[in-house]
Design an enzyme around this catalytic site. Structure first.
Site, short mmCIF file in Angstrom:
data_model
loop_
_atom_site.label_atom_id
_atom_site.label_comp_id
_atom_site.label_asym_id
_atom_site.label_seq_id
_atom_site.Cartn_x
_atom_site.Cartn_y
_atom_site.Cartn_z
N CYS A 82 67.20 -15.40 -1.41
CA CYS A 82 67.49 -15.52 -2.89
C CYS A 82 68.59 -14.66 -3.34
CB CYS A 82 66.37 -15.76 -3.81
SG CYS A 82 65.16 -17.09 -3.07
N HIS A 108 66.13 -12.47 -12.56
CA HIS A 108 65.91 -13.52 -11.35
C HIS A 108 64.95 -14.43 -11.87
CE1 HIS A 108 65.88 -14.63 -7.35
NE2 HIS A 108 64.51 -14.42 -7.22
N THR A 121 57.33 -17.95 -11.34
CA THR A 121 56.07 -17.55 -10.76
C THR A 121 55.45 -16.52 -11.26
OG1 THR A 121 57.12 -16.26 -8.84
CG2 THR A 121 56.99 -18.48 -8.46
N PRO A 122 54.10 -16.68 -11.34
CA PRO A 122 53.08 -15.60 -12.14
C PRO A 122 53.67 -14.28 -11.87
CG PRO A 122 51.94 -17.57 -11.74
CD PRO A 122 53.23 -17.78 -10.93
N ALA A 123 53.53 -13.91 -10.34
CA ALA A 123 53.56 -12.63 -9.90
C ALA A 123 55.08 -12.15 -10.30
CB ALA A 123 53.41 -12.43 -8.40
N GLU A 142 59.04 -8.19 -12.38
CA GLU A 142 60.67 -8.02 -12.67
C GLU A 142 60.57 -7.30 -14.31
OE1 GLU A 142 65.13 -10.19 -12.96
OE2 GLU A 142 63.10 -11.56 -12.67
N LYS A 158 66.91 -20.25 -15.15
CA LYS A 158 66.37 -21.06 -14.15
C LYS A 158 65.83 -22.44 -14.79
CE LYS A 158 66.19 -18.19 -9.77
NZ LYS A 158 66.89 -16.98 -10.38
N HIS A 179 65.73 -23.07 -9.47
CA HIS A 179 66.12 -21.99 -8.70
C HIS A 179 66.78 -22.75 -7.55
CE1 HIS A 179 66.12 -18.43 -6.39
NE2 HIS A 179 64.77 -18.12 -6.01
N PHE A 204 63.17 -13.03 -0.57
CA PHE A 204 62.15 -12.56 0.12
C PHE A 204 62.28 -11.42 1.00
CE2 PHE A 204 60.01 -17.14 0.29
CZ PHE A 204 59.57 -17.03 -0.82
#
Length: 412
Positions: free
Chosen positions: A179, A307, A311-313, A318, A336, A341, A400
């Site tokens: 990404c 970014h 997503t929760p994590a 960030e 987003k 995304h 990733f």
């Protein structure tokens, strides 16, 4: 408290490079003005999943997507038929917006074609065509004749295609760092220009929806069944999208008073294949390096496009990294919720949003999000705001494997 973050050791502030053209095509529409008006009006481009067959067996994935409308009917011109696939269709479509094709032709006039690089980002490239080829194998196990074209079954299909249709003949690279792919193209172009290999570069990225994307992310438990809500306390996953975009980066001539690429920062923390470092160390290092190369302080940044995948994590990490570096006065948001995304195209699309903020004075908020996560700092904003005088804007793209990139743009 956050652990000590190793300080990056970049070279001294580097000369800024001119951004002389830019464009993006997303679920919001085609071209710069379509993006700007949708951001201003808080009109999102997400829709319920209606992509292609979009199903395994008889089951369509229950989610929302940012699909580019009309792409199914936008075949490549006949002379480019051997590159025919969804990804290259979108690349061609994006090149036709905002006078980009004419600007590229002008580059060939002002510089030799050999002195202009092509550096593009993607994550899946034309893998959708490869999926279709395997789904339609002939009885003897071969690809069907209409898809027996090796040129589209490679990640470099995008770079090869764009170089061919533009006539540019400088170094050509396709970056695939998940990404962060089409953010890192700016850094690679800056190095090529700084080293004297080229005088300018066409940078950008294209990624399109396909089964591997939809069902791959769903298998990781990362796809929401509702429109994504970045940094919302109730966020439960991302919405996937597709997009294409381009920019021209070149040496800033005397008196250039337009937009500039002021700094870039990269890191690769390799904490985990799909999960960021829990304290955002790689993210912090990328942001610090970008600020250092730009020769500015964190307080000088007026807008930060996060970014912010929803997503929760990832959002929590960030937000923690941003709060460690920036004052509460910063306006930071994720866009987003407008586009989804767009994976390997997220870097160029959200760089375009940062450039629009610099030119139009609009600071976008975070669409679909209403209940702020108490774990997020004051920098995270949900509402649009006027910018006043905006000198610098920043973009974060994290991929990733800890492939992180931050960019600083400014006005001369």
């Amino acid at each position: 408290m956050l652990p000590h973050v190793p300080q990056p050791q970049p070279s001294p502030p580097t000369p800024a490079l001119a951004i002389t053209a830019y464009t993006a095509t997303t679920a919001l529409g085609r071209g710069r003005d379509a993006q700007a008006s949708a951001l201003r009006d808080r009109r999102g481009g997400l829709r319920r999943n209606d992509f292609g067959d979009g199903a395994v067996g008889d089951q369509r994935l229950d989610c929302w997507i940012g699909r580019v409308g009309g792409l199914e009917d936008a075949a490549l011109p006949a002379e480019h038929a051997r590159w025919e696939c969804r990804n290259n269709r979108l690349a061609w479509l994006a090149l036709q917006q905002d006078g980009m094709a004419a600007q590229v032709a002008d580059l060939c006039t002002r510089y030799r074609p050999e002195r202009v690089a092509v550096v593009l980002g993607t994550s899946t490239a034309s893998i959708g065509a490869t999926e279709e080829a395997y789904a339609r194998l002939t009885p003897d196990g071969a690809f069907p004749p209409d898809l027996d074209r090796p040129i589209v079954h490679t990640v470099h299909s995008l770079g090869h295609f764009v170089q061919h249709v533009t006539g540019l003949r400088g170094p050509c690279a396709t970056v695939a760092t998940a990404c962060s792919s089409s953010a890192k193209v700016f850094a690679q172009a800056a190095r090529l220009i700084g080293a004297g290999f080229v005088d300018a570069a066409l940078v950008g990225g294209v990624d399109t929806l396909c089964g591997s994307v939809l069902f791959g992310f769903n298998s990781l438990g990362l796809v929401s069944s509702a429109p994504c809500r970045p940094f919302d306390a109730g966020r439960d996953g991302l919405s996937l999208g597709e997009a294409g975009g381009f920019a021209i980066v070149e040496r800033a001539g005397p008196g250039h008073a337009g937009l500039r690429l002021c700094g870039h920062g990269e890191s690769s923390d390799a904490h985990h294949m799909s999960t960021p470092h829990p304290e955002g160390l790689g993210a912090q290092m990328a942001m610090q390096a970008a600020l250092a190369r730009a020769g500015i302080d964190a307080a000088d940044v007026g807008y930060l496009n996060l970014h912010g995948t929803a997503t929760p994590a990832n959002d929590a990490v960030e937000a923690r990294a941003v709060a460690a570096l920036f004052p509460d006065t910063l306006h930071a948001s994720s866009t987003k919720g407008w586009t989804g995304h767009t994976l390997g195209a997220a870097g160029i699309v959200e760089s375009v949003f940062a450039l629009i903020a610099l030119e139009d004075g609009l600071l976008p908020g975070t669409l679909n999000s209403h209940a702020p996560d108490p774990a997020c700092g004051a920098q995270i904003r949900f509402d649009n705001a006027p910018s006043g005088t905006l000198r610098y804007a920043m973009n974060n793209s994290f991929g990733f494997g800890g492939n992180n990139c931050s960019l600083v743009f400014g006005r001369a």
